[in-house]
Scaffold this active site. Structure first.
Site, mmCIF file in Angstrom:
data_model
loop_
_atom_site.group_PDB
_atom_site.id
_atom_site.type_symbol
_atom_site.label_atom_id
_atom_site.label_comp_id
_atom_site.label_asym_id
_atom_site.label_seq_id
_atom_site.Cartn_x
_atom_site.Cartn_y
_atom_site.Cartn_z
ATOM 1 N N ARG A 73 0.862 -1.194 0.000
ATOM 2 C CA ARG A 73 0.000 0.000 0.000
ATOM 3 C C ARG A 73 0.897 1.243 0.000
ATOM 4 O O ARG A 73 1.347 1.695 1.050
ATOM 5 C CB ARG A 73 -0.905 -0.036 1.236
ATOM 6 N N ARG A 97 1.164 -6.510 -10.395
ATOM 7 C CA ARG A 97 1.625 -5.932 -9.124
ATOM 8 C C ARG A 97 1.706 -6.986 -8.029
ATOM 9 O O ARG A 97 2.136 -6.709 -6.926
ATOM 10 C CB ARG A 97 0.715 -4.774 -8.694
ATOM 11 N N HIS A 167 0.582 3.699 -10.566
ATOM 12 C CA HIS A 167 -0.363 4.117 -9.520
ATOM 13 C C HIS A 167 0.399 4.811 -8.376
ATOM 14 O O HIS A 167 0.491 4.301 -7.254
ATOM 15 C CB HIS A 167 -1.064 2.845 -9.034
ATOM 16 N N ASP A 211 -12.225 10.238 -6.138
ATOM 17 C CA ASP A 211 -11.752 9.102 -6.943
ATOM 18 C C ASP A 211 -12.184 9.337 -8.399
ATOM 19 O O ASP A 211 -13.344 9.105 -8.734
ATOM 20 C CB ASP A 211 -12.366 7.806 -6.371
ATOM 21 N N GLU A 270 -2.101 9.369 -10.706
ATOM 22 C CA GLU A 270 -1.632 8.175 -11.404
ATOM 23 C C GLU A 270 -1.565 8.402 -12.912
ATOM 24 O O GLU A 270 -2.540 8.828 -13.523
ATOM 25 C CB GLU A 270 -2.572 7.011 -11.086
#
Ligand code: BG6
Length: 300
Positions: A73, A97, A167, A211, A270
């Site tokens: 994270r 990832r 990201h 978002d 991102e």
């Protein structure tokens, strides 16, 4: 390759070290004239970048998990070959990832910057998730700026449509005195409102969960950090989308690897190609997505 073997092959005296942060989880640590940085082989994930005399540029949660199959994270996870949810596949943000990449080379350049190359190809695990033959290469330059460049090649015999993102989680002094600039007049899809389309009129400020996927935007972006008195500049290459995300209080508290109160010190901006900016890769075709991240004083 075992960590000791990686260290034997790739360590560079005083500049590059390879060590485990948890069992069988090697990271590359760079310490050159310009910056310190660390990169995990897992996910080819940048975990840290800190130019000399600066606060860290990237944010990593203190509760992040360093284990195979789980993305850390923070830092810069690579979302590929799809961003977000996929109608037919489970893994959110793709699967690259979530596994170890191969370390190809580390070179110390004449100006004391450091170039690291990692790669990943399809294998049995990837084909069980996505039955496509591919090659990925991440080239990282740790210098006065951090440059990332992800080259994707379609090795299959049919065209593939790819969405992707670097990201990046950025560290900020306080989200309440942070603004993202460079996306004014750009249209975005709001993930919190069923991906409806809106237009961004002003700089982006944060006082709740946010978002959004901004489309058709290739120009530079800046994260103005009034508390740290600096701005982080993002110069994108072959990227037409940008995601801006802060989970705020409730969503961050729902993620077990997100440190308490961490949302105040991070923002994701991102670099990607998402939604109508998806990239079509012909059989044998390649595409390179990149970003150069640098820091300037806010007054400059
Ligand atoms: C962002 C998305 O890019 O990633 C968010 O826009 C998502 O919707 C976030 O919550 C984190 O995703 P994950 O899978 O790493 O928890």
């Amino acid at each position: 390759m075992k960590t000791a073997e990686l260290a034997r092959r790739f360590a560079i005296d005083k500049r590059v070290r390879i060590r485990e942060v948890s069992p069988h989880y090697p990271i590359i640590e760079i310490n050159n004239a310009h910056a310190t940085a660390s990169i995990a082989l897992h996910g080819a994930q940048i975990l840290r970048y800190q130019p000399r005399g600066q606060a860290p540029v990237l944010w990593v949660s203190k509760d992040a998990v360093y284990a195979e199959g789980k993305s850390v994270r923070g830092g810069v996870p690579i979302c590929w070959p799809w961003f977000g949810a996929h109608p037919a596949h489970k893994a959110s943000h793709g699967f690259v990832r979530n596994g170890f990449w191969r370390l190809r080379s580390i070179a110390q350049l004449a100006d004391d910057s450091t170039e690291i190359v990692l790669s990943l190809e399809d294998d049995e695990r990837s084909r069980s998730l996505w039955p496509v033959s591919f090659a990925l290469e991440l080239r990282v330059l740790v210098a006065q700026s951090l440059s990332l460049s992800l080259t994707m090649t379609n090795r299959s015999e049919i065209p593939q449509t790819i969405t992707a993102a670097l990201h990046s989680y950025f560290y900020v002094g306080d989200i309440a005195s942070t603004a993202v600039l460079g996306l004014e007049q750009i249209e975005y899809l709001d993930a919190l409102q069923d991906f409806q389309r809106f237009t961004q009129f002003n700089e982006i400020r944060f006082d709740a969960e946010l978002d959004r996927i901004y489309e058709h935007c290739s120009a530079d972006e800046w994260i103005h950090d009034e508390l740290l008195g600096r701005r982080i500049r993002l110069q994108k290459t072959n990227s037409r989308s940008t995601v801006v995300w802060n989970p705020w209080i409730k969503k961050s508290a729902s993620m077990s690897d997100f440190e308490a109160g961490g949302y105040r010190h991070m923002v994701c901006v991102e670099t990607g190609n998402i939604a109508s900016d998806a990239v079509d890769l012909a059989p044998g075709g390649s595409h390179t997505l990149g970003v150069d991240i640098s820091v300037e004083a806010l007054s400059s």
